[in-house]
Structures are given as structure tokens and as C-alpha cells.
Scaffold this motif. Sequence first.
Motif, PDB file in Angstrom:
ATOM      1  N   VAL A 135      -7.162   6.689   1.430  1.00  0.00           N
ATOM      2  CA  VAL A 135      -7.431   7.952   0.715  1.00  0.00           C
ATOM      3  C   VAL A 135      -7.550   8.935   2.150  1.00  0.00           C
ATOM      4  O   VAL A 135      -8.585   8.438   2.899  1.00  0.00           O
ATOM      5  N   ASP A 136      -7.109   9.978   2.203  1.00  0.00           N
ATOM      6  CA  ASP A 136      -7.375  10.948   3.123  1.00  0.00           C
ATOM      7  C   ASP A 136      -6.993  10.720   4.805  1.00  0.00           C
ATOM      8  O   ASP A 136      -7.377  11.414   5.603  1.00  0.00           O
ATOM      9  N   LEU A 182      -0.332   1.547  -7.713  1.00  0.00           N
ATOM     10  CA  LEU A 182      -0.506   2.368  -6.591  1.00  0.00           C
ATOM     11  C   LEU A 182      -0.998   3.723  -7.071  1.00  0.00           C
ATOM     12  O   LEU A 182      -1.789   4.427  -6.443  1.00  0.00           O
ATOM     13  N   LEU A 230       3.191  10.151  -4.048  1.00  0.00           N
ATOM     14  CA  LEU A 230       3.708   8.894  -3.744  1.00  0.00           C
ATOM     15  C   LEU A 230       5.193   8.746  -4.227  1.00  0.00           C
ATOM     16  O   LEU A 230       5.388   9.481  -5.316  1.00  0.00           O
ATOM     17  N   SER A 256      -4.851   5.471  -6.729  1.00  0.00           N
ATOM     18  CA  SER A 256      -4.700   6.711  -5.576  1.00  0.00           C
ATOM     19  C   SER A 256      -4.919   7.928  -6.285  1.00  0.00           C
ATOM     20  O   SER A 256      -5.482   8.861  -5.747  1.00  0.00           O
ATOM     21  N   GLN A 305      -2.171   9.802  -6.814  1.00  0.00           N
ATOM     22  CA  GLN A 305      -1.308  10.596  -6.221  1.00  0.00           C
ATOM     23  C   GLN A 305      -0.252  10.985  -7.277  1.00  0.00           C
ATOM     24  O   GLN A 305       0.129  10.394  -8.163  1.00  0.00           O
ATOM     25  N   ASP A 328      -2.811   4.326   8.998  1.00  0.00           N
ATOM     26  CA  ASP A 328      -2.858   3.382   7.785  1.00  0.00           C
ATOM     27  C   ASP A 328      -2.975   1.914   8.256  1.00  0.00           C
ATOM     28  O   ASP A 328      -3.686   1.121   7.859  1.00  0.00           O
ATOM     29  N   GLY A 340       0.833  -1.191  -0.145  1.00  0.00           N
ATOM     30  CA  GLY A 340      -0.135   0.073   0.200  1.00  0.00           C
ATOM     31  C   GLY A 340       1.007   1.247   0.145  1.00  0.00           C
ATOM     32  O   GLY A 340       2.053   1.255   0.214  1.00  0.00           O
ATOM     33  N   ASN A 341       0.075   2.429  -0.247  1.00  0.00           N
ATOM     34  CA  ASN A 341       0.770   3.744  -0.023  1.00  0.00           C
ATOM     35  C   ASN A 341       0.696   3.919   1.535  1.00  0.00           C
ATOM     36  O   ASN A 341       0.150   3.220   2.241  1.00  0.00           O
ATOM     37  N   VAL A 385      -4.777   1.336  -1.537  1.00  0.00           N
ATOM     38  CA  VAL A 385      -4.474   2.489  -1.209  1.00  0.00           C
ATOM     39  C   VAL A 385      -5.386   3.086  -0.534  1.00  0.00           C
ATOM     40  O   VAL A 385      -6.613   2.992  -0.313  1.00  0.00           O
TER      41      VAL A 385
END
Length: 229
Positions: free
Chosen positions: A152-153, A204, A128, A208, A210, A46, A39-40, A150
Motif C-alpha cells: 500500500v502506497d 489481490l 491492478l 488492495s 485497486q 516492494d 503480490g501486487n 498487497v
Amino acid sequence: MFYWVMKHIVVGPLVLGIFRPWVVGLEKVPENGAVIMAGNHLSFIDSIFLPLIMRRRMVFLAKSEYFTGTGLKGWFTRTFLTAAGQLPIDRSGGKASEASLNTGLAVLGEGTILGIYPEGTRSPDARLYRGRTGVARMVLEAGVPLVPVVMVDTEKVMPIGTRVPRIRRVGVIFGEPLDFSRFEGLEGDRFVLRSVTDEIMYELGRLSGQEYVDVYASSVKEKRAGLSR
């Protein structure tokens, strides 16, 4: 049993009820067998949200320092992280890196889901960054599917440097499993490792949205720390 009770009765309902995360594509995660979840990494939380929304048990390799606190606060932190699927490891580099790889392979050998952040550290600015090739070596040595995911926020809920999270919704998006079996036996080839890592980071970024920066996040953090002195 302790993990199940903490996740499904104590920690999980409380955290999910407060933050109400929205989820897309959870059905893409294999229902059984070992899986690497790459994942990011936007925020400390996270590693809290992702294991809690999973139907299966998931383990993250976390810094051992998170588990060494004393007193009531230390106990609560250890209990909370354990419930969220954190496994303490030494991440100081050198021989510790090899030990981390072996620990991850042992987790996968048990048929468990292992969470990895290819960037190696949290993004300093929600962009990223370049992935480190440890994730590629892990997936090639283990020979298991890799699912990109991913967050988010989450950086808006708990930015770097803050201790108390802000209440707002976050999102989690799962991508299709990636198969790298075509590179079987090539985990010692650094060009293959970079190619696999870049493919993971591309996916990713696609999921995302990003902005991608082709440098290591740790290098950016070190540079900023030097300028602030």
C-alpha cells in the motif's frame, strides 16, 4: 549467515526505522514449509520492504541486471538486494522463462518462501492488471500454499522513473492462504491456469481496493512508450 546479519543488523533496522511500515495479517503466513507469496507490484521497493518485515527468509527472483553494476555503487546494490532476499535470474523470456520456473521450484524445494508478482511488471498507474499464468503453473507444480499480499502506497515512496525514495509510511496486508490442491495434476491445462491466476488476482484486488484492468501491464507500457516516440 551473511543474509541474517545484513537483514537483522544492517539493512533491516535502517529501512524499517525510516519508513515505519504498518502491517496487517502477518500471522497468516505459515510458520514453516514452502510458501508462494503472490503480490501486487506498485514500486521497485516492494521487493525490499516485504522480505524485511517477514519473520522467515523470503526470496524474490530479480532481474540479473540489478546485480551486474560495477564500482562502489554496484557493490552496494548487490549487497542491499542480497540482504533483501533477491536472487538474480535471466528474465528475457523464452528458455529463460523455463529456467526461472525451475529456479523458483528449487527455492520452494528448500522449504523457503518465494515471492512472485503475477502482473509480471510494475503497474504503470497504481491499478491492478491482468495476471500472467506462470504463478498458477508454479503453485500447481510445487503443490504449496499461496498467500496473497498487497503493498500500500509504495508507488508514492518511489514512483517509476525515480532513483531516490521519498520518506513516508507504507503498508503491507496479508490475506488468507489459498489452496489450489483441487487442480492437482492439471498444470498443463491452460484453462485451469487462467482460472487459478484470475482467482489470485481477484483476491489481490479485494485486499488492495485497486481498480482492476483486464489487460497486461506490459502491453500498456509498450503502448505508452510507442506514443512517446
